[in-house]
Write an enzyme that holds these catalytic residues in place. Sequence first.
Site, PDB file in Angstrom:
ATOM      1  N   ARG A   1       0.843  -1.196   0.000  1.00 22.79           N
ATOM      2  CA  ARG A   1       0.000   0.000   0.000  1.00 22.79           C
ATOM      3  C   ARG A   1       0.883   1.253   0.000  1.00 22.79           C
ATOM      4  O   ARG A   1       1.523   1.565   1.000  1.00 22.79           O
ATOM      5  CB  ARG A   1      -0.939   0.023   1.212  1.00 22.79           C
ATOM      6  CG  ARG A   1      -1.740   1.326   1.300  1.00 22.79           C
ATOM      7  CD  ARG A   1      -2.968   1.235   2.181  1.00 22.79           C
ATOM      8  NE  ARG A   1      -2.666   1.044   3.595  1.00 22.79           N
ATOM      9  CZ  ARG A   1      -3.586   1.159   4.565  1.00 22.79           C
ATOM     10  NH1 ARG A   1      -4.843   1.453   4.271  1.00 22.79           N
ATOM     11  NH2 ARG A   1      -3.241   0.950   5.829  1.00 22.79           N
TER      12      ARG A   1
ATOM     13  N   ASP B   1      -4.320   2.877  14.374  1.00 23.10           N
ATOM     14  CA  ASP B   1      -3.470   3.466  13.355  1.00 23.10           C
ATOM     15  C   ASP B   1      -4.040   4.832  13.008  1.00 23.10           C
ATOM     16  O   ASP B   1      -4.913   5.351  13.715  1.00 23.10           O
ATOM     17  CB  ASP B   1      -3.316   2.552  12.134  1.00 23.10           C
ATOM     18  CG  ASP B   1      -4.620   2.362  11.357  1.00 23.10           C
ATOM     19  OD1 ASP B   1      -5.645   3.002  11.686  1.00 23.10           O
ATOM     20  OD2 ASP B   1      -4.606   1.573  10.395  1.00 23.10           O
TER      21      ASP B   1
END
Length: 547
Positions: A166, A452
């Site tokens: 990613r 996160d």
Amino acid sequence: MEFRSESVHVVVHAPRNAAAEEMLTPDALRFVGTLCAKFEGRRKELLLARKAKTIEYDAGELPHFVSNSPAAQDPTWRCALVPHDIQDRRVEITGPVDRKMVINGLNSGAQVYMADFEDSSSPTWSNLIEGQLNLRDAVRGTISFTNPANGKVYALKPKISTLFVRPRGWHLEEAHVTVNGKVASGSIFDFALYLFHNVHALTAKGTGPYYYLPKLESHLEARLWNDVFVTAQQYLGVPVGTCRATVLLETITAAFEMEEILYELRDHSLGLNCGRWDYLFSYIKKFKKHGDKIAPDRTHLTMGTPLMEAYVKRLIFTCHKRGTFAMGGMSAAIPIKNDPQANAAAMKKVEEDKLREVMAGHDGTWVAHPALVTVARKVFDQHMRTPNQITSNPGMVGASISEADLLRLPRVPHGQAITSAGLEKGVAIVLAYTEAWLRGVGCIPLNNAMEDAATAEISRAQIWQWRYQGAATQDNGQPITAERIAGIVQREVNRQCGGATASKGKFRLAGNLVENMLNKEEFDEFLTTVCYPHIVTNVQEPGLSKL
């Protein structure tokens, strides 16, 4: 380090290190620079379009489905066939790109490990460039790590997960690299370095360069990615369609353009993923000034929330209609040590979450911890006997989802929507995550969950909205004011530091940044862009460090 040709001039404004020497070769810099130079203008135009839309939403507008799009009008088109090595993606795990994590992720037993340069990584220069080196070694099977504290050696098992990567979102830049005098796109930098160093090794092994694309807000942003893919593949002499990508559907605006996004990427598409936490953040952010869309405490924002149920149904229907993956979302739970009863309850919730996903029609799911791989796989193995559900469970209930369905908040009992405990916990989460990010750590265990950037952003956005909208905590009737928020931030900083005069880690800096973000008049689009200047170190003048 510097590369110059007739059309592109790339300068790396960072000190030399071993990873940079290996990864930033003249040919690699030429490739990065060529892509950045060609597409930077379009990237900036799309970011300006985001800002224009934000002004409209702040004024009360709502998103709408795309009218008369070729994607919706043509019933025959399909996304590219799924490669043989990733027909089965029932469990995927994600984590940052440090060496130990890459090895553990690939050894986790999940079908896919997604190496993350985005939400679970803090983009310090060393994290990024060493992460690229780690992935190169992982692709070649040579990666290993010895823990200096105890001498434990980590190496790859004979059978490992398939690697996805990613890159950062379109809004993020790489401050240590300039191309023709302009700061480089973080997205293209991450994408291009991985592709350049690994595409031929991957295809020789019968796999390919597989990506997850984050934070897209429209099909035009997907079109830009597709054009980057085409140009990159042609440059490197590999067939168009070698690069494949799953789009993280994690913005409320993209939910109204699912089919169009797939259409733009159809030759490279591996479907859509329910990026649930960023999606909730996006909803709050886009409608922060709408008085009828005030989000309740995070505890009420579950997958049972009406807008989330509608989003899931529409995504599954759209992906399966076009012959591609509809991936489930992240279970942020992690094992609870030294409390078997609490751990059993947490694992039960994970099982229930994965059961909901597989029965809805998802083709796979995400977990945040290796211990959850077996939990998720057990559920999918029991209810999904085929590699995926693309043809067996079309999810037809998603065909009738309306615009209003995608925007419907949950009904919360009076007095429970916004609480003092929720406010204080939210501040603590934003502060703890910001402090870790400033230290170069992109994901942290907190309150028995993995936080996160996406999960921290939910708390940040809703606290800002509560203050802006003049909301009060319903358990005591106290208004949520700038003064109250500042007091909570300061008390939490002092608690973390061990006193009003003490300091610990980056908590003092984090406190100043968090208080400002929560109380300023205009909402900052991303926490990471506010904090990024504080982790850009040793930036040099152009040409001082040359290759």
